[in-house]
Every structure is written in structure tokens, then in C-alpha cells.
Motif scaffolding. Sequence first.
Motif, PDB file in Angstrom:
ATOM      1  N   ALA A   7       0.853  -1.181   0.000  1.00 45.95           N
ATOM      2  CA  ALA A   7       0.000   0.000   0.000  1.00 45.95           C
ATOM      3  C   ALA A   7       0.889   1.232   0.000  1.00 45.95           C
ATOM      4  O   ALA A   7       1.640   1.459   0.928  1.00 45.95           O
ATOM      5  N   SER A   8       0.845   2.002  -1.069  1.00 47.57           N
ATOM      6  CA  SER A   8       1.722   3.160  -1.133  1.00 47.57           C
ATOM      7  C   SER A   8       0.906   4.437  -1.220  1.00 47.57           C
ATOM      8  O   SER A   8      -0.308   4.418  -1.365  1.00 47.57           O
ATOM      9  N   LEU A   9       1.600   5.554  -1.142  1.00 47.63           N
ATOM     10  CA  LEU A   9       0.918   6.845  -1.129  1.00 47.63           C
ATOM     11  C   LEU A   9       0.390   7.216  -2.499  1.00 47.63           C
ATOM     12  O   LEU A   9      -0.609   7.876  -2.645  1.00 47.63           O
ATOM     13  N   HIS A 520      -1.504   8.452   6.966  1.00 41.71           N
ATOM     14  CA  HIS A 520      -2.017   7.634   5.860  1.00 41.71           C
ATOM     15  C   HIS A 520      -1.347   6.254   5.885  1.00 41.71           C
ATOM     16  O   HIS A 520      -2.033   5.223   5.851  1.00 41.71           O
ATOM     17  N   GLU A 521      -0.029   6.228   5.961  1.00 39.58           N
ATOM     18  CA  GLU A 521       0.681   4.935   5.946  1.00 39.58           C
ATOM     19  C   GLU A 521       0.316   4.104   7.172  1.00 39.58           C
ATOM     20  O   GLU A 521       0.130   2.893   7.081  1.00 39.58           O
ATOM     21  N   HIS A 524      -2.989   2.421   6.793  1.00 40.98           N
ATOM     22  CA  HIS A 524      -2.958   1.230   5.933  1.00 40.98           C
ATOM     23  C   HIS A 524      -2.849  -0.060   6.751  1.00 40.98           C
ATOM     24  O   HIS A 524      -3.301  -1.117   6.323  1.00 40.98           O
ATOM     25  N   GLU A 581      -6.922   2.949   0.049  1.00 36.94           N
ATOM     26  CA  GLU A 581      -6.315   4.275  -0.037  1.00 36.94           C
ATOM     27  C   GLU A 581      -7.237   5.342   0.543  1.00 36.94           C
ATOM     28  O   GLU A 581      -6.773   6.270   1.209  1.00 36.94           O
ATOM     29  N   HIS A 646      -5.513   4.447  -5.977  1.00 35.40           N
ATOM     30  CA  HIS A 646      -5.638   5.788  -5.388  1.00 35.40           C
ATOM     31  C   HIS A 646      -6.709   6.588  -6.121  1.00 35.40           C
ATOM     32  O   HIS A 646      -6.801   6.550  -7.343  1.00 35.40           O
TER      33      HIS A 646
HETATM   34 ZN   LIG Z   1      -1.576   4.563   0.431  1.00 32.27          ZN
END
Ligand SMILES: [Zn+2]
Length: 684
Positions: A7-9, A520-521, A524, A581, A646
Motif C-alpha cells: 500500500a503506497s501513497l 495515511h501509511e 494502511h 487508499e 488511489h
Molecule cells: Zn496509500
Amino acid sequence: MLLKSLASLLILSSGFALGQASKAGDSAPTSEPKAPVSFDLSAIDKTADPCVDFYAYACGNWKKNNPIPADQTRWGRFNELSERNNYLLYADLKAAADAPKTPLQKKYGDYFAACMNEDLANTLGVKPIDPWLKEVAALKDKKELAALVAALHNSGIGGFYRLGSTQDQKDSTKQIGDLGQGGLTLPDRDYYLNGDERSTKIREQYLAHVTKMFVLLGDSQEQAAAEAKSVMEIETALAKGSMARVDMRDPHNTYHIMTIAELEGLTPDYGWKTYLATNKLSDLKTLDVNQPDFFKTLNTVIDAESVDALKSYVRWNVVHTTAGELSKPFLDENFDFFSATMAGQKEQTPRWKRCTAGTDRALGEAVGQDWVARNFPPAAKDNMEKLVKALEAALNQDIQHLDWMSDATKAEAEKKLAAFRDKIGYPDTWRDYSKFEVKRDDRVGNTARGAYFNRRRSLDRIGKPVNEKEWGMTPPTVNANYNPSMNDINFPAGILQPPFYDFKIDPAVNFGGIGVVIGHEMTHGFDDEGSQFDAQGNVRMWWTPEDRKEFDKRTDCEVQEYNGFEVAPGQNLNGKLTLGENTADNGGLHIAYQALLSVLAKDGTPLDSKIDGYTPAQRYFIGYGQLWCENTREQTSRMRAKTDPHSSGQWRVNGVVQNFDEFGKAFSCKVGQPMIPAKSCRVW
Ligand SMILES: [Zn+2]
């Protein structure tokens, strides 16, 4: 590289349209891009009402004043920063290519120089891929297919499926083989299967593109058209057997530990033993077959297709994978379809940008050592560690105060939060590239050897202890991520700069920027996917059934809400695809706000004090909103709606603030105005 998604930004615009073409003679940047600023007053459109459309308010003038450059498909604050990082990296690479001072600089300087050598690429034409094309041509029998695919996979050329390693999701201390579906060229299986007019048109254009590429390889028009038809037929069959993106979000769906005999049972007509032996995996007993049904489909495809059709498909993969590194006709044709038609890009990306990004991808931890020394002061790392601790405390508070969660589940959630590992800036020890041979006059070979180097790093992990200190992203990367098996959050040096983080600005803006990114991270770890993993990174149901029901009720609310957001005429977001996201964005904004309030209280900053005419709360929300100012080409918006987990910038801002009542208070909005709807959603 891990096959399962982290899971990334964000995903940068290069995610799909790699290997674009370049024009002759455009190989040097003309000027240094200006550094982005945090809290950009000139971006604000005061004619817009923040309570009606906050995104238009925070970003309106930015959007007007920042049209998409011709060589981009999307242009936002992220791109401003990553373009600047890329430029600074280019300066290092150019210096290393001209006059290296260390053996490592010689290595990445040569890699970069080989990539920049446009004349050589044009002189060589198709010659660099001749050995692979000959191997394909030599295939006589389907029984030899596995050996051919293994050889090509070892050179970074895709086809049919992907093999790598991953942490066992039921025992995160173990590293296991990971076999997943693949083999499609278009960005998603839907492109092959959807019957609407737009999808049908794209398929026609794709078929024409594949045909042209075969003609460039020297085939007659008629022969090329027949080969392209085979490629389309095989990819369509593989698409039908592929698991949908949304279904892959549930870790249970992609976890099937099988013996090699069981794998052979799925695909009896494929030489798995040969394939594994070529990958030095003869002793492998079991592996995780992510999508067993896909491997049944693979068998059907091998049985149904002729040797010639299979050869066309493999040959296509050779030329498609390498097109961006060949001579101008290949570059141009590749650009025309993948960048212009599919993504709406107007002009080819300059070679220096592509070579800088390519060198970072191949040798990121070599290049990054010098880049970090020049661009990331130790004080930035210390400050960041403090911020992360403040956000962890805020999330802990948030969990304790949830009225819908039982104490038993809260205790488990707190255990998970306490076990988070934070990685900030760059790795403690740098990757050893000594086994990666780079030649100054062999660009295609460098890429293939780089792919092999990474493949061995991945496959050699199987059966070995997990290295918790390894990094997946390179230091100049403008991104961040959470890894559920590691239970760690990662922030490369590249993102720890304005507009995300500026140690000279007031805390409200930094909490609205990097604070929300950190939140946010962390969130997740507790989204639809991450919440299924425990503190040790294992998939285990640590929720009581009642609490899980309450959680699902709240995430369903977000699914419905985001399903309603439009990104292009007739194209809405997919609430299920973007759920993780969106949960992380919403949670991040709540948590960072709580952390900001604690800091303001500690500093004795009055809540009605103003800077530039804005209160801390207003600066917090504007700072957040401005992270996502962007302009996007319509084709790219449509493609992202199908593939990107996203949401688009507009909904990352408006979707989130309308779920947070503190926003309405900060801007004195009234209930019933668009940013303060009567019904809103909240998970964390
Ligand atoms: Zn993310």
C-alpha cells in the motif's frame, strides 16, 4: 521485487507508460526546475467557496497556472518535486559519466552513459535483441516452451506469469516462492473483456500497434497481422482466466500453498521442472500459487494454440519489453500507442529524464548514496522521527476513543501499532551491486543484467531469514508505503521536502503535509487489507466478529461514497478498488489533526492566531489540499480509474474533508453545503 502489492501513497505517472520515445538532440535539461513550496498562497482561488468545493479553493489558481507539460500525462505537486529530484540526480549522473571519482560512480556513470547513447541505439537497430529473437525462432515443440520462457524471464522479458519471492502471509518469518498471473500487455484484464465502444476502439488500436511492431522486426504486413492476431487471442484468453484487481485485495484469495506436483496438476502440459531448474530452484518443495485458476487457463492456452502462435506471443514480449531501448522507429511506435493513445501524452519524454529514472531504478542504492549526502541533512531525519512518534501517539488515542470497538479488539490494535517499524530516509546498509556487470556500450544488455541481478536477489531469498532492514524504494523516490507482512512504514528521503515537509514552516502546514502522509501509511495497517494482518505481519483474524461487522459497515459506507465520484465524463471511481487508499486518506487527516492539536497546546499557540490571514486549522487543511493540486489528461484519468487504487487529487481532497467535521468548523461551513453533507463516512 515483491509481486503482491504494497500500500503506497501514490503511483507516479511512469507506472504504465514506461519506455517512451525521445526526440533527437533533446538530451540536456535547459534549466533547473524551481523547488516547490509548502503552503502556496498564489495557488488559492479566493473566488471559490471552500464550503462548496474545497479543492477548487485550495488549488484553483495552481490548476490555472500549471498546465500539463507536453511530456507529461498528469501534472501535480508530486510531479513538481519528483521532476526536481530527477534533475538533481541527473546532475550527479552526468558528472559520474564524465569523470567518475569512485568505482560506484564509474558503474552508475557507465549505466547512464550507455542509456544516453542515442547514436549507438540508432546504429544498432534491432541487433541488441537478435539473440533472443533467434531463441524464439528455434522453438520447435511446445515441450521446449518452459525453457524458453525461463531464459527470457531471467533477462527481464515478461510473458504468461511472474515468479518471485514473498513473506509467507501465515508465517512472516519465512520467505517463500510466489507465483502470480501475468502476461497481459494492456493495463488491466478489463481492456480485453469490456464490450463498450471505448474498449473496443482501444483493442483495435492495440492490434494495429502490435502489427506495426512486427513489421519493424522485418515481417511482411500480412504475416505481421496474423502474428498480432495470435497475440491478441492469447492475451484475451489469459485475461479471461485472470483474477480481477478488486478480488486480489483480499489476501485470502491469493494464498494457495501448493507442492510442485500440485502445480503440475494445474498446468500438466507445461514443463515446470525445467522452468524451476533453470531458475536454480530444483529443490523447491512448495510455493504460493496466487491464482490457481489462472494456471489452469494457462494450460488451456498452451493446448489450444499452435507452436507458431505461441512463438508470436513470446516474440511480441521480446520486442515490447525492449522497445524503449531500441532505435528511433521502435521508440516512436511504442510512444504513439502507449503514451499518446493510451495516456494522452503530447510529446516524447526527453532522453535525459528517461535515463535518469532508469538508472535510479536499476542502481538506486548506488546513486542514492551520493544523492542523500548532498540533499538529505541528518537533522531532517531526526525531526521526522519525532513527527512519526507524535502520529503514533495520536493514532493510539484515536483507537482508544472509538465507540464502536470492544476492548478486546482495541488491545490487539494497540499491540499492532506498538509493533510498527519506522524506516526513514534511506537504508542503514547499502545494497551490494558488485555482481551486477555494467558495460558502457551495451544498454539493452545492462537492463537485462540488471533484471537478472534483481531476480536472483528475489529468488535467492526463498528459504532464508527475512532481512527487515531492506528497502523497496530508492532514496530519491517521492512516495511512501506500508508493508503488511513487515508491519513497517517507509518514507524515502525524496518525499521529505516541500511541499510535504519544510522544517522552516509552522507546524499546521507540516502536519497537513507529511503528518497526513505518515497518518495515511499508519492507517494502511488498519484498512480493508492491512487489518487482516496482525502485529507479527501474519494474516489472522484478531477482531471479534461483532467488531468486524462494525468495521465492514463503515468501509461499505466509503465504498458507496467513492463509487459516486466522477473523474471523467461517464467514468466514476471504483469504491472497492480505492477503498484501502481512501480509508488511509481519511484516517490520516483525522490522526494528523489530533497530533497538531497536541503540538499547538504544548507550544501555547492560540487556535485563533493567524499567519497570512489563516488560522492553524485553516492552514492545516489548505496545506493538505495543496498536496493534491493536479491536472490530468482525460485518457490517463480513465486508465487510472480502472487500475490505480488511489483516488484522483480532487477526491483525495473533497472526499476526505467532507467526512471530517473539523473541516466545516475551520471554514464556518453550514450543514447541507457540499463539503458538509448530512451523511458522511468514518472508519478511523
Ligand atoms: Zn496509500
